[in-house]
Scaffold this motif. Sequence first.
Motif, mmCIF file in Angstrom:
data_model
loop_
_atom_site.group_PDB
_atom_site.id
_atom_site.type_symbol
_atom_site.label_atom_id
_atom_site.label_comp_id
_atom_site.label_asym_id
_atom_site.label_seq_id
_atom_site.Cartn_x
_atom_site.Cartn_y
_atom_site.Cartn_z
ATOM 1 N N LYS A 10 0.810 -1.208 0.000
ATOM 2 C CA LYS A 10 0.000 0.000 0.000
ATOM 3 C C LYS A 10 0.847 1.263 0.000
ATOM 4 N N GLN A 11 2.120 1.134 0.259
ATOM 5 C CA GLN A 11 2.984 2.296 0.299
ATOM 6 C C GLN A 11 3.337 2.723 -1.118
ATOM 7 N N PRO A 12 3.463 4.053 -1.368
ATOM 8 C CA PRO A 12 3.771 4.531 -2.719
ATOM 9 C C PRO A 12 5.023 3.917 -3.311
ATOM 10 N N GLY A 13 6.024 3.623 -2.530
ATOM 11 C CA GLY A 13 7.265 3.056 -3.045
ATOM 12 C C GLY A 13 7.354 1.563 -2.825
ATOM 13 N N GLY A 14 6.219 0.921 -2.525
ATOM 14 C CA GLY A 14 6.208 -0.501 -2.215
ATOM 15 C C GLY A 14 6.377 -1.388 -3.437
ATOM 16 N N GLU A 15 6.324 -2.668 -3.167
ATOM 17 C CA GLU A 15 6.528 -3.671 -4.213
ATOM 18 C C GLU A 15 5.490 -3.541 -5.325
ATOM 19 N N ALA A 16 4.241 -3.299 -4.974
ATOM 20 C CA ALA A 16 3.187 -3.178 -5.986
ATOM 21 C C ALA A 16 3.460 -2.000 -6.912
ATOM 22 N N ALA A 17 3.925 -0.887 -6.369
ATOM 23 C CA ALA A 17 4.219 0.288 -7.197
ATOM 24 C C ALA A 17 5.303 -0.036 -8.220
ATOM 25 N N LYS A 18 6.263 -0.834 -7.818
ATOM 26 C CA LYS A 18 7.324 -1.227 -8.750
ATOM 27 C C LYS A 18 6.768 -2.079 -9.879
ATOM 28 N N ARG A 19 5.804 -2.928 -9.547
ATOM 29 C CA ARG A 19 5.172 -3.757 -10.571
ATOM 30 C C ARG A 19 4.397 -2.885 -11.562
ATOM 31 N N TYR A 20 3.650 -1.924 -11.043
ATOM 32 C CA TYR A 20 2.887 -1.021 -11.917
ATOM 33 C C TYR A 20 3.824 -0.235 -12.826
ATOM 34 N N GLN A 21 4.924 0.238 -12.266
ATOM 35 C CA GLN A 21 5.894 0.990 -13.065
ATOM 36 C C GLN A 21 6.503 0.117 -14.155
ATOM 37 N N ALA A 22 6.755 -1.141 -13.828
ATOM 38 C CA ALA A 22 7.309 -2.062 -14.823
ATOM 39 C C ALA A 22 6.323 -2.274 -15.965
ATOM 40 N N VAL A 23 5.050 -2.442 -15.630
ATOM 41 C CA VAL A 23 4.016 -2.601 -16.666
ATOM 42 C C VAL A 23 3.972 -1.350 -17.531
ATOM 43 N N GLN A 24 4.031 -0.191 -16.911
ATOM 44 C CA GLN A 24 3.985 1.068 -17.652
ATOM 45 C C GLN A 24 5.170 1.173 -18.618
ATOM 46 N N GLU A 25 6.345 0.840 -18.156
ATOM 47 C CA GLU A 25 7.536 0.921 -19.010
ATOM 48 C C GLU A 25 7.477 -0.069 -20.170
ATOM 49 N N MET A 26 7.024 -1.279 -19.885
ATOM 50 C CA MET A 26 7.013 -2.312 -20.918
ATOM 51 C C MET A 26 5.923 -2.093 -21.969
ATOM 52 N N THR A 27 4.867 -1.383 -21.588
ATOM 53 C CA THR A 27 3.788 -1.141 -22.549
ATOM 54 C C THR A 27 3.936 0.189 -23.276
ATOM 55 N N SER A 28 4.827 1.038 -22.819
ATOM 56 C CA SER A 28 4.955 2.380 -23.389
ATOM 57 C C SER A 28 5.408 2.372 -24.844
ATOM 58 N N ASN A 29 6.182 1.376 -25.241
ATOM 59 C CA ASN A 29 6.666 1.335 -26.623
ATOM 60 C C ASN A 29 5.759 0.517 -27.539
ATOM 61 N N GLY A 30 4.702 -0.077 -26.988
ATOM 62 C CA GLY A 30 3.753 -0.827 -27.788
ATOM 63 C C GLY A 30 4.173 -2.251 -28.102
ATOM 64 N N GLU A 31 5.307 -2.680 -27.579
ATOM 65 C CA GLU A 31 5.783 -4.032 -27.850
ATOM 66 C C GLU A 31 4.950 -5.086 -27.125
ATOM 67 N N TYR A 32 4.479 -4.752 -25.931
ATOM 68 C CA TYR A 32 3.676 -5.662 -25.125
ATOM 69 C C TYR A 32 2.348 -5.007 -24.785
ATOM 70 N N THR A 33 1.331 -5.817 -24.539
ATOM 71 C CA THR A 33 0.026 -5.287 -24.142
ATOM 72 C C THR A 33 -0.043 -5.186 -22.620
ATOM 73 N N VAL A 34 -0.965 -4.376 -22.150
ATOM 74 C CA VAL A 34 -1.175 -4.254 -20.709
ATOM 75 C C VAL A 34 -1.599 -5.604 -20.143
ATOM 76 N N SER A 35 -2.453 -6.311 -20.857
ATOM 77 C CA SER A 35 -2.915 -7.624 -20.380
ATOM 78 C C SER A 35 -1.745 -8.576 -20.169
ATOM 79 N N GLU A 36 -0.843 -8.638 -21.135
ATOM 80 C CA GLU A 36 0.306 -9.540 -21.042
ATOM 81 C C GLU A 36 1.205 -9.176 -19.867
ATOM 82 N N THR A 37 1.553 -7.923 -19.777
ATOM 83 C CA THR A 37 2.504 -7.521 -18.745
ATOM 84 C C THR A 37 1.887 -7.540 -17.347
#
Length: 70
Positions: A10-37
């Motif tokens: 639940k913390q802004p810098g917690g493990e979940a936030a890192k996962r969300y950031q990873a999804v954002q980075e991997m989907t930003s270039n269009g190579e992967y879908t949000v569903s996949e990541t």
Amino acid sequence: MPSQKNDRNKQPGGEAAKRYQAVQEMTSNGEYTVSETAQAAGISRQAYYKWLNRRLSLREQQEREVLEEI
């Protein structure tokens, strides 16, 4: 008594936030879908979009302002 894992996610810098950031980075270039990541990261698409569209906390806003000034 809540578990430490739940408190950490639940913390802004917690493990979940890192996962969300990873999804954002991997989907930003269009190579992967949000569903996949999101599935690979172990989070739901709904949770990702909720995180993506959240309001920034006062601290996060202040940090962005400081970074812009630098």
